[in-house]
Design a protein around this motif. Structure first.
Motif, PDB file in Angstrom:
ATOM      1  N   LYS A   1       9.644  13.021 -11.782  1.00 14.14           N
ATOM      2  CA  LYS A   1       9.995  12.928 -13.131  1.00 14.14           C
ATOM      3  C   LYS A   1       9.549  13.843 -14.034  1.00 14.14           C
ATOM      4  CE  LYS A   1      11.632   8.694 -13.679  1.00 14.14           C
ATOM      5  NZ  LYS A   1      11.570   7.233 -13.823  1.00 14.14           N
ATOM      6  N   ASP A   2       8.258  13.620 -13.945  1.00 13.69           N
ATOM      7  CA  ASP A   2       7.612  14.375 -15.242  1.00 13.69           C
ATOM      8  C   ASP A   2       7.468  16.031 -15.066  1.00 13.69           C
ATOM      9  OD1 ASP A   2       6.522  12.320 -16.407  1.00 13.69           O
ATOM     10  OD2 ASP A   2       4.668  12.552 -15.425  1.00 13.69           O
ATOM     11  N   LEU A   3       7.665  16.541 -13.822  1.00 17.81           N
ATOM     12  CA  LEU A   3       7.869  18.056 -13.320  1.00 17.81           C
ATOM     13  C   LEU A   3       9.247  18.365 -13.911  1.00 17.81           C
ATOM     14  CD1 LEU A   3       5.746  18.417 -10.307  1.00 17.81           C
ATOM     15  CD2 LEU A   3       5.138  19.305 -12.622  1.00 17.81           C
ATOM     16  N   ARG A   4      10.207  17.654 -13.575  1.00 19.55           N
ATOM     17  CA  ARG A   4      11.620  17.979 -14.054  1.00 19.55           C
ATOM     18  C   ARG A   4      11.758  17.927 -15.583  1.00 19.55           C
ATOM     19  NH1 ARG A   4      16.295  15.679 -10.536  1.00 19.55           N
ATOM     20  NH2 ARG A   4      15.398  16.139  -8.542  1.00 19.55           N
TER      21      ARG A   4
ATOM     22  N   MET B   1       0.818  -1.114  -0.132  1.00 25.55           N
ATOM     23  CA  MET B   1       0.099   0.011   0.306  1.00 25.55           C
ATOM     24  C   MET B   1       0.729   1.358   0.063  1.00 25.55           C
ATOM     25  SD  MET B   1      -2.871  -1.040  -0.371  1.00 25.55           S
ATOM     26  CE  MET B   1      -3.692  -2.675  -0.080  1.00 25.55           C
ATOM     27  N   LEU B   2       2.069   1.103   0.515  1.00 25.19           N
ATOM     28  CA  LEU B   2       3.114   2.561   0.562  1.00 25.19           C
ATOM     29  C   LEU B   2       3.619   2.658  -0.855  1.00 25.19           C
ATOM     30  CD1 LEU B   2       4.622   2.252   4.062  1.00 25.19           C
ATOM     31  CD2 LEU B   2       2.856   3.758   3.051  1.00 25.19           C
ATOM     32  N   LEU B   3       4.056   1.392  -1.660  1.00 24.74           N
ATOM     33  CA  LEU B   3       4.618   1.514  -2.987  1.00 24.74           C
ATOM     34  C   LEU B   3       3.637   2.275  -3.924  1.00 24.74           C
ATOM     35  CD1 LEU B   3       6.211  -2.087  -3.345  1.00 24.74           C
ATOM     36  CD2 LEU B   3       7.268   0.191  -2.765  1.00 24.74           C
ATOM     37  N   ILE B   4       2.506   2.167  -3.928  1.00 25.24           N
ATOM     38  CA  ILE B   4       1.773   2.688  -5.039  1.00 25.24           C
ATOM     39  C   ILE B   4       1.862   4.175  -4.597  1.00 25.24           C
ATOM     40  CG2 ILE B   4      -0.888   3.202  -5.767  1.00 25.24           C
ATOM     41  CD1 ILE B   4      -1.109   0.112  -4.838  1.00 25.24           C
ATOM     42  N   PRO B   5       1.488   4.917  -3.586  1.00 25.71           N
ATOM     43  CA  PRO B   5       1.740   6.364  -3.402  1.00 25.71           C
ATOM     44  C   PRO B   5       3.279   6.910  -3.814  1.00 25.71           C
ATOM     45  CG  PRO B   5       0.711   5.473  -1.588  1.00 25.71           C
ATOM     46  CD  PRO B   5       1.006   4.319  -2.380  1.00 25.71           C
ATOM     47  N   VAL B   6       4.044   5.940  -3.370  1.00 24.29           N
ATOM     48  CA  VAL B   6       5.333   6.494  -3.546  1.00 24.29           C
ATOM     49  C   VAL B   6       5.902   6.468  -5.005  1.00 24.29           C
ATOM     50  CG1 VAL B   6       7.666   5.733  -3.193  1.00 24.29           C
ATOM     51  CG2 VAL B   6       6.320   5.833  -1.230  1.00 24.29           C
ATOM     52  N   GLY B   7       5.366   5.608  -5.595  1.00 24.62           N
ATOM     53  CA  GLY B   7       5.460   5.350  -7.192  1.00 24.62           C
ATOM     54  C   GLY B   7       4.689   6.687  -7.810  1.00 24.62           C
ATOM     55  N   MET B   8       3.604   6.862  -7.507  1.00 22.18           N
ATOM     56  CA  MET B   8       2.937   7.971  -8.002  1.00 22.18           C
ATOM     57  C   MET B   8       3.681   9.415  -7.832  1.00 22.18           C
ATOM     58  SD  MET B   8      -1.056   7.044  -6.847  1.00 22.18           S
ATOM     59  CE  MET B   8      -1.612   8.725  -7.617  1.00 22.18           C
ATOM     60  N   ILE B   9       4.238   9.803  -6.667  1.00 17.59           N
ATOM     61  CA  ILE B   9       5.106  10.834  -6.277  1.00 17.59           C
ATOM     62  C   ILE B   9       6.257  10.755  -7.150  1.00 17.59           C
ATOM     63  CG2 ILE B   9       6.402  11.881  -4.677  1.00 17.59           C
ATOM     64  CD1 ILE B   9       3.883  11.037  -2.506  1.00 17.59           C
TER      65      ILE B   9
END
Length: 61
Positions: A24-27, A11-19
């Protein structure tokens, strides 16, 4: 609920992956080139002008 207690890290991997993906997209965004090529906005149109003319208060005589 036992499954959730045993696999809480999933459950923690999903939000961490989204962040991480969002960072990466904002960079990748080049702000200076966006600001130079930004299209000009059309003039603001007041949509309230149509019903602002109608006055519900009684007129003074």
């Amino acid at each position: 609920m036992q499954w959730l207690a045993n696999h809480w890290w999933i459950m923690l991997l999903i939000p961490v992956g989204m962040i991480v993906s969002a960072v990466k997209d904002l960079r990748r965004v080049n702000l200076k080139s966006y600001l130079t090529d930004k299209p000009e906005l059309p003039p603001h149109r007041d949509n309230n002008a149509q019903w602002d003319d109608e006055d519900d208060w009684p007129k003074k005589k």
